[in-house]
Design an enzyme around this catalytic site. Sequence first.
Site, mmCIF file in Angstrom:
data_model
loop_
_atom_site.group_PDB
_atom_site.id
_atom_site.type_symbol
_atom_site.label_atom_id
_atom_site.label_comp_id
_atom_site.label_asym_id
_atom_site.label_seq_id
_atom_site.Cartn_x
_atom_site.Cartn_y
_atom_site.Cartn_z
ATOM 1 N N THR A 33 4.840 -2.333 -9.563
ATOM 2 C CA THR A 33 3.496 -2.560 -9.042
ATOM 3 C C THR A 33 3.560 -2.502 -7.523
ATOM 4 O O THR A 33 4.215 -3.316 -6.897
ATOM 5 C CB THR A 33 2.979 -3.950 -9.452
ATOM 6 O OG1 THR A 33 3.894 -4.947 -8.996
ATOM 7 C CG2 THR A 33 2.865 -4.071 -10.951
ATOM 8 N N SER A 87 4.544 -11.226 1.131
ATOM 9 C CA SER A 87 3.815 -10.576 0.050
ATOM 10 C C SER A 87 3.916 -9.065 0.169
ATOM 11 O O SER A 87 4.307 -8.522 1.193
ATOM 12 C CB SER A 87 2.351 -10.996 0.054
ATOM 13 O OG SER A 87 1.585 -10.037 0.756
ATOM 14 N N LYS A 88 3.568 -8.410 -0.921
ATOM 15 C CA LYS A 88 3.664 -6.962 -0.946
ATOM 16 C C LYS A 88 2.762 -6.322 0.095
ATOM 17 O O LYS A 88 2.959 -5.186 0.479
ATOM 18 C CB LYS A 88 3.273 -6.450 -2.332
ATOM 19 C CG LYS A 88 4.345 -6.742 -3.358
ATOM 20 C CD LYS A 88 3.948 -6.232 -4.713
ATOM 21 C CE LYS A 88 4.985 -6.699 -5.739
ATOM 22 N NZ LYS A 88 4.609 -6.378 -7.091
ATOM 23 N N ARG A 89 1.769 -7.041 0.504
ATOM 24 C CA ARG A 89 0.834 -6.450 1.461
ATOM 25 C C ARG A 89 1.308 -6.576 2.908
ATOM 26 O O ARG A 89 0.822 -5.872 3.771
ATOM 27 C CB ARG A 89 -0.547 -7.084 1.303
ATOM 28 C CG ARG A 89 -1.280 -6.559 0.075
ATOM 29 C CD ARG A 89 -2.766 -6.831 0.157
ATOM 30 N NE ARG A 89 -3.036 -8.252 0.127
ATOM 31 C CZ ARG A 89 -3.094 -8.967 -0.987
ATOM 32 N NH1 ARG A 89 -2.891 -8.386 -2.143
ATOM 33 N NH2 ARG A 89 -3.342 -10.250 -0.951
#
Length: 510
Positions: free
Chosen positions: A28, A273-275
């Site tokens: 993801t 976080s991935k962001r």
Amino acid sequence: MNDALKTDPLAGVTGDRPVVARFCPSPTGNPHVGMARTALFSWAFARHHGGKFVFRVEDTDQSRDSEESYNLLVDVMRWLGLDWDEGVEVGGDNGPYRQSQRMDIYADVAQRLLDGGFAYKAYDTAEELEERREKARAEGRPSGYDGLHRDLTDEQRAAYEAEGRQPVIRFRMPDRDYTFDDLVRGPITFGADNVQDFVIVRANGQPLYTLTNPTDDALMGITHVLRGEDILSSTPRQIALYEAFAQIGVGSGVTPRFGHLPYVTGAGNRKLSKRDPESNLLGYRDDGFLPEGLLNYLALLGWSLPAVDGEEKDVFDLAEMVEAFEIGRVNPNPARFDLVKCEAINGDHIRRLSVEQVTERLLPYFQKAGLIADPATDDEAAVLAAAAPLVHERISKLTEAVDMLRFLFVAEDEFTVDETDAAKQLDEKGLTTARAAHDALAGLETWDTESIEAALRAALIDGLGLKPRLAFGPVRVAVTGSRISPPLFESLELLGRERTLARLSAALSS
RNA sequence: GCCCCGUUGGUCUAGCGGUUAUGACGCCGCCCUCUCAAGGCGGAGAUCGCCGGUUCGAAUCCGGUACGGGGUACCA
């Protein structure tokens, strides 16, 4: 952090079997640094113990997983050099290694759990569950599933189905405490009241992580599970599942050892976080990090090489890490990702490279910047090879070399001089200096570093009576375009007489 | 609310009952020097979250407590 409390990591689980560790991300979004560290520690653990490393992909959530993300995952693992013995792309005896291709296996395991009485169908609606959860919370009780449908009669089930309700499958947690000896934290106990029955298959028939992950670990013979601390609290459930597996004949009947790695946090104390741009792994490759540099820094977040004779060492390569890696030395507390230190460590690794190696690693970055053709011409390759030593110890990321050496590769009509630097260095006095430099170099018989240096020193320092820094500054700016550059005389030699004189002339006439 | 985990300079980290509390990044100064780096030398910066207890002696062991984080999903 008291190792005395932690037992030997090999105790209980391996016997005469080898260690089998795994890395099993779900595809993801962009691969991020926390993921890379988990992979690194699992990999190092397997290698240290001479075991196997399995790379499995957990793509059971169709709404969030993507093929693009899967490809990125494989790409980044290969870039990092964390090789796997079994898994996606390479295959193995326990494949397939993408969960989306193993659905029949999960359906079978779920059915056997049902048949054995280890799991049951529950017909609660989301609204009903929510209502009871709220009530439990208000009364200070744990808010997990209350077990209402644990022991439904056939009649009750039939009645719910007649209503058109689709059941989920829940695992029946035995009514007892669970204690396990965490590889990085020592013994951890969860009380019976706090671990409730959990869903393993959705009402639509899709298996959940809660089932697929332990099923695959059991079937693939995983002996050691190293993962993020975010799933620490699901460990008792998995142990219970393993115990059920032993009875229904899924896997070898042995429960693996678990170790929970702390978070990598960003600014503030939040998990990266991935962001966060800082978390994007492939961004590090684009920015010119070496895989060994990034990995070294990541290893330092929660682990350190034991001191030898009181000497601590924090720049090391993968081989050294494998040799020394002990899961018991991993720190249980979260660590903040510090980009500045990461760059410093990366710089150390760049300096560890030979000139040939840096040259080779630099090439793709120059090509990407459009400064060198792909494939490179012999001439371009030769210039890069000659220029690499000039920047080798001056950079902490490969991309920095592109900026420093741009003046050598740029087309002459695209060469520009930094305006601020020009204003400072090429004032009236600076131009006088540049003219003197031009004249001294124009008559030079031999165009090499020594001759250039001798000519400029004679003309500017002896001739004009300038201090070295005042003498060379204007020349540097006129010719390289910046006040900061590789060593000047070497740079001029590589640039060549023609371009050097042309740039000095251009500065004089502007 | 309930459960679990964590707490050593700004950041990462060593430490395992007795140390002037280790090292790294960063910061400051000096040396080297054609710029910038690299390298060398030196410096500032931590009463080890807090309170009790055990002990001749605690950053280290025990109990509380505060704060931070995670979980508490038909996400992983």
